[in-house]
Design a protein around this motif. Structure first.
Motif, mmCIF file in Angstrom:
data_model
loop_
_atom_site.group_PDB
_atom_site.id
_atom_site.type_symbol
_atom_site.label_atom_id
_atom_site.label_comp_id
_atom_site.label_asym_id
_atom_site.label_seq_id
_atom_site.Cartn_x
_atom_site.Cartn_y
_atom_site.Cartn_z
ATOM 1 N N GLN A 219 29.976 -88.978 -46.167
ATOM 2 C CA GLN A 219 31.177 -88.359 -45.617
ATOM 3 C C GLN A 219 31.696 -89.125 -44.408
ATOM 4 O OE1 GLN A 219 33.059 -85.715 -46.840
ATOM 5 N NE2 GLN A 219 34.443 -86.587 -45.327
ATOM 6 N N VAL A 220 30.810 -89.616 -43.562
ATOM 7 C CA VAL A 220 31.249 -90.407 -42.412
ATOM 8 C C VAL A 220 32.043 -91.616 -42.907
ATOM 9 C CG1 VAL A 220 30.515 -91.808 -40.448
ATOM 10 C CG2 VAL A 220 29.331 -89.660 -40.936
ATOM 11 N N HIS A 221 31.527 -92.277 -43.944
ATOM 12 C CA HIS A 221 32.230 -93.452 -44.477
ATOM 13 C C HIS A 221 33.549 -93.051 -45.131
ATOM 14 C CE1 HIS A 221 32.619 -97.581 -45.714
ATOM 15 N NE2 HIS A 221 32.746 -97.238 -46.982
ATOM 16 N N ASP A 222 33.590 -91.900 -45.799
ATOM 17 C CA ASP A 222 34.855 -91.409 -46.347
ATOM 18 C C ASP A 222 35.893 -91.236 -45.236
ATOM 19 O OD1 ASP A 222 34.661 -91.327 -49.090
ATOM 20 O OD2 ASP A 222 34.877 -89.152 -49.231
ATOM 21 N N ASP A 223 35.458 -90.701 -44.093
ATOM 22 C CA ASP A 223 36.360 -90.546 -42.954
ATOM 23 C C ASP A 223 36.871 -91.906 -42.476
ATOM 24 O OD1 ASP A 223 35.910 -87.827 -43.070
ATOM 25 O OD2 ASP A 223 34.844 -87.695 -41.154
ATOM 26 N N VAL A 224 35.982 -92.901 -42.475
ATOM 27 C CA VAL A 224 36.380 -94.254 -42.076
ATOM 28 C C VAL A 224 37.406 -94.810 -43.061
ATOM 29 C CG1 VAL A 224 35.574 -96.638 -41.843
ATOM 30 C CG2 VAL A 224 34.258 -94.765 -40.817
ATOM 31 N N LEU A 225 37.155 -94.633 -44.356
ATOM 32 C CA LEU A 225 38.073 -95.151 -45.371
ATOM 33 C C LEU A 225 39.445 -94.486 -45.279
ATOM 34 C CD1 LEU A 225 35.806 -95.447 -48.550
ATOM 35 C CD2 LEU A 225 36.669 -97.290 -47.097
ATOM 36 N N ASP A 226 39.492 -93.227 -44.869
ATOM 37 C CA ASP A 226 40.775 -92.548 -44.740
ATOM 38 C C ASP A 226 41.639 -93.218 -43.677
ATOM 39 O OD1 ASP A 226 42.368 -90.103 -45.593
ATOM 40 O OD2 ASP A 226 42.367 -89.845 -43.410
ATOM 41 N N VAL A 227 40.969 -93.871 -42.720
ATOM 42 C CA VAL A 227 41.686 -94.582 -41.658
ATOM 43 C C VAL A 227 41.998 -96.015 -42.063
ATOM 44 C CG1 VAL A 227 41.548 -95.411 -39.269
ATOM 45 C CG2 VAL A 227 40.624 -93.164 -39.863
ATOM 46 N N THR A 228 41.027 -96.679 -42.691
ATOM 47 C CA THR A 228 41.146 -98.116 -42.934
ATOM 48 C C THR A 228 41.618 -98.477 -44.336
ATOM 49 O OG1 THR A 228 38.821 -98.299 -43.652
ATOM 50 C CG2 THR A 228 39.282 -98.537 -41.290
ATOM 51 N N GLY A 229 41.510 -97.557 -45.293
ATOM 52 C CA GLY A 229 41.842 -97.867 -46.678
ATOM 53 C C GLY A 229 43.325 -97.737 -46.965
ATOM 54 N N ASP A 230 43.710 -98.140 -48.170
ATOM 55 C CA ASP A 230 45.094 -97.974 -48.612
ATOM 56 C C ASP A 230 45.110 -97.072 -49.842
ATOM 57 O OD1 ASP A 230 45.341 -99.798 -51.228
ATOM 58 O OD2 ASP A 230 44.128 -100.864 -49.749
ATOM 59 N N THR A 231 46.258 -96.474 -50.087
ATOM 60 C CA THR A 231 46.378 -95.476 -51.152
ATOM 61 C C THR A 231 46.010 -96.054 -52.516
ATOM 62 O OG1 THR A 231 48.058 -94.255 -49.926
ATOM 63 C CG2 THR A 231 47.983 -93.913 -52.317
ATOM 64 N N ALA A 232 46.433 -97.292 -52.800
ATOM 65 C CA ALA A 232 46.170 -97.880 -54.118
ATOM 66 C C ALA A 232 44.677 -98.041 -54.364
ATOM 67 C CB ALA A 232 46.868 -99.234 -54.226
ATOM 68 N N THR A 233 43.948 -98.464 -53.346
ATOM 69 C CA THR A 233 42.507 -98.665 -53.503
ATOM 70 C C THR A 233 41.765 -97.344 -53.535
ATOM 71 O OG1 THR A 233 42.648 -100.780 -52.341
ATOM 72 C CG2 THR A 233 40.464 -99.798 -52.533
ATOM 73 N N LEU A 234 42.148 -96.427 -52.650
ATOM 74 C CA LEU A 234 41.456 -95.144 -52.566
ATOM 75 C C LEU A 234 41.729 -94.253 -53.774
ATOM 76 C CD1 LEU A 234 42.089 -94.236 -48.807
ATOM 77 C CD2 LEU A 234 39.989 -95.147 -49.811
ATOM 78 N N GLY A 235 42.903 -94.400 -54.384
ATOM 79 C CA GLY A 235 43.281 -93.527 -55.491
ATOM 80 C C GLY A 235 43.783 -92.178 -55.030
ATOM 81 N N LYS A 236 43.950 -92.033 -53.717
ATOM 82 C CA LYS A 236 44.504 -90.820 -53.117
ATOM 83 C C LYS A 236 45.205 -91.255 -51.839
ATOM 84 C CE LYS A 236 40.105 -89.758 -50.821
ATOM 85 N NZ LYS A 236 39.032 -88.761 -50.629
ATOM 86 N N ALA A 237 45.978 -90.366 -51.246
ATOM 87 C CA ALA A 237 46.755 -90.737 -50.070
ATOM 88 C C ALA A 237 45.844 -91.096 -48.908
ATOM 89 C CB ALA A 237 47.678 -89.592 -49.679
ATOM 90 N N SER A 238 46.066 -92.274 -48.316
ATOM 91 C CA SER A 238 45.309 -92.640 -47.119
ATOM 92 C C SER A 238 45.951 -91.979 -45.903
ATOM 93 C CB SER A 238 45.297 -94.163 -46.943
ATOM 94 O OG SER A 238 46.620 -94.642 -46.784
ATOM 95 N N GLY A 239 45.166 -91.797 -44.851
ATOM 96 C CA GLY A 239 45.670 -91.178 -43.641
ATOM 97 C C GLY A 239 45.921 -89.697 -43.758
ATOM 98 N N ALA A 240 45.435 -89.087 -44.848
ATOM 99 C CA ALA A 240 45.733 -87.669 -45.082
ATOM 100 C C ALA A 240 45.060 -86.772 -44.047
ATOM 101 C CB ALA A 240 45.291 -87.269 -46.479
ATOM 102 N N ASP A 241 43.851 -87.133 -43.632
ATOM 103 C CA ASP A 241 43.140 -86.285 -42.673
ATOM 104 C C ASP A 241 43.883 -86.226 -41.345
ATOM 105 O OD1 ASP A 241 41.164 -85.773 -44.514
ATOM 106 O OD2 ASP A 241 39.800 -87.304 -43.758
#
Length: 295
Positions: A219-241
């Motif tokens: 979960q900690v890494h998921d939180d990091v990805l929400d900040v650093t990832g992009d929507t296309a790679t994540l498969g969901k909206a980035s920055g949603a949190d």
């Protein structure tokens, strides 16, 4: 560092095995409600990491279980996870439009159908597990029910919703995530272990200590990805949190601090595997993969 080639091959094989098992649940079937059936398929068969069933297989194999005996608990756990995502995406929850790069179930169908599809996926999970003839089936059903319900994932979702706009400390954030995300990860290794050994086997306790640590690391890494990832790679909206003002580890510890926390938790989890010896090496690789993945 994760042995990328061997891990990738093992993940691909286990995901294919899980996907094949899930597909059989929907084949050659005359469904009373084709629309409901289509929504369920959309919720569970449009991809995904399949990390939780992969953990079932890895934990069971580490204690000597055969893959055939692990199929039902692995499939049941993925059905519970799929149901949780369908409901998590609903307008009353996180109100997401994308999941695994596809429209969420309530967007692809409608909100009422999504609720019913989630309900049906949850019930199907217990139907799949209950159809086995394992001597420790009651313990396995209890494990899955507790992980999914009021003392596990659902409690975590309630805590998550209550935390929006708030400022919990590190302890409160960990408690929320140990329920919302960690409960099913702990259930994965426990279910795999129970296929092979009795509840009083000390190796099962070691697996649960491992799962406690890596579940939070995930979960900690998921939180990091929400900040650093992009929507296309994540498969969901980035920055949603951040957009929803949800408390996260990067917001509490900073990005570098969150990454450090994830690494510490993974090493804590790997250390817990010592009683299993070399048989647990695939579990250690999976733990490290959790904080190296990009989605």
């Amino acid at each position: 560092m994760v042995n990328a080639d061997s891990l990738a091959a093992r993940l691909a094989a286990d995901r294919a095995r899980v996907d094949a098992g899930l597909e059989t649940l929907f084949e050659t079937r005359e469904a009373p409600s084709p629309r409901l059936e289509a929504a369920m398929r959309h919720g569970v068969l449009v991809g995904g990491k399949r990390l939780r069933p992969v953990l079932v297989y890895a934990a069971g194999r580490a204690l000597g279980a055969a893959d055939e005996a692990l199929d039902a608990p692995a499939t049941a756990l993925e059905l519970i996870h799929a149901y949780s995502l369908v409901h998590d995406d609903l307008p009353a929850m996180d109100d997401d439009d994308l999941r695994r790069g596809q429209p969420t179930v309530h967007r692809a169908f409608d909100e009422a159908t999504a609720i019913l599809a989630g309900d049906a996926l949850q019930a199907l999970a217990f139907e799949v597990l209950a159809a086995t003839a394992h001597p420790r089936l009651p313990a396995m059903i209890g494990t899955l029910a507790r992980a999914a319900g009021r003392d596990g994932m659902v409690a975590g979702q309630a805590l998550d919703l209550a935390a929006v706009g708030g400022h919990p400390d590190a302890g409160a954030l960990a408690t929320m995530h140990r329920h919302k995300t960690g409960a099913l990860i702990r259930a994965a290794v426990r279910l795999g272990g129970l296929v092979a050994v009795t509840e009083d086997d000390p190796r099962l306790a070691a697996l649960e200590r491992y799962a406690e640590a890596i579940g939070l690391a995930f979960q900690v890494h998921d939180d990091v990805l929400d900040v650093t990832g992009d929507t296309a790679t994540l498969g969901k909206a980035s920055g949603a949190d951040a957009a929803r003002d949800k408390p996260t580890y990067p917001s509490l510890l900073g990005l570098a601090g969150a990454r450090r926390k994830a690494r510490e938790l993974v090493e804590e989890g790997v250390a817990a595997l010592a009683p299993l010896g070399a048989a647990a090496d695939p579990l250690a690789e999976l733990a490290r993969y959790m904080i190296e993945r990009d989605h």
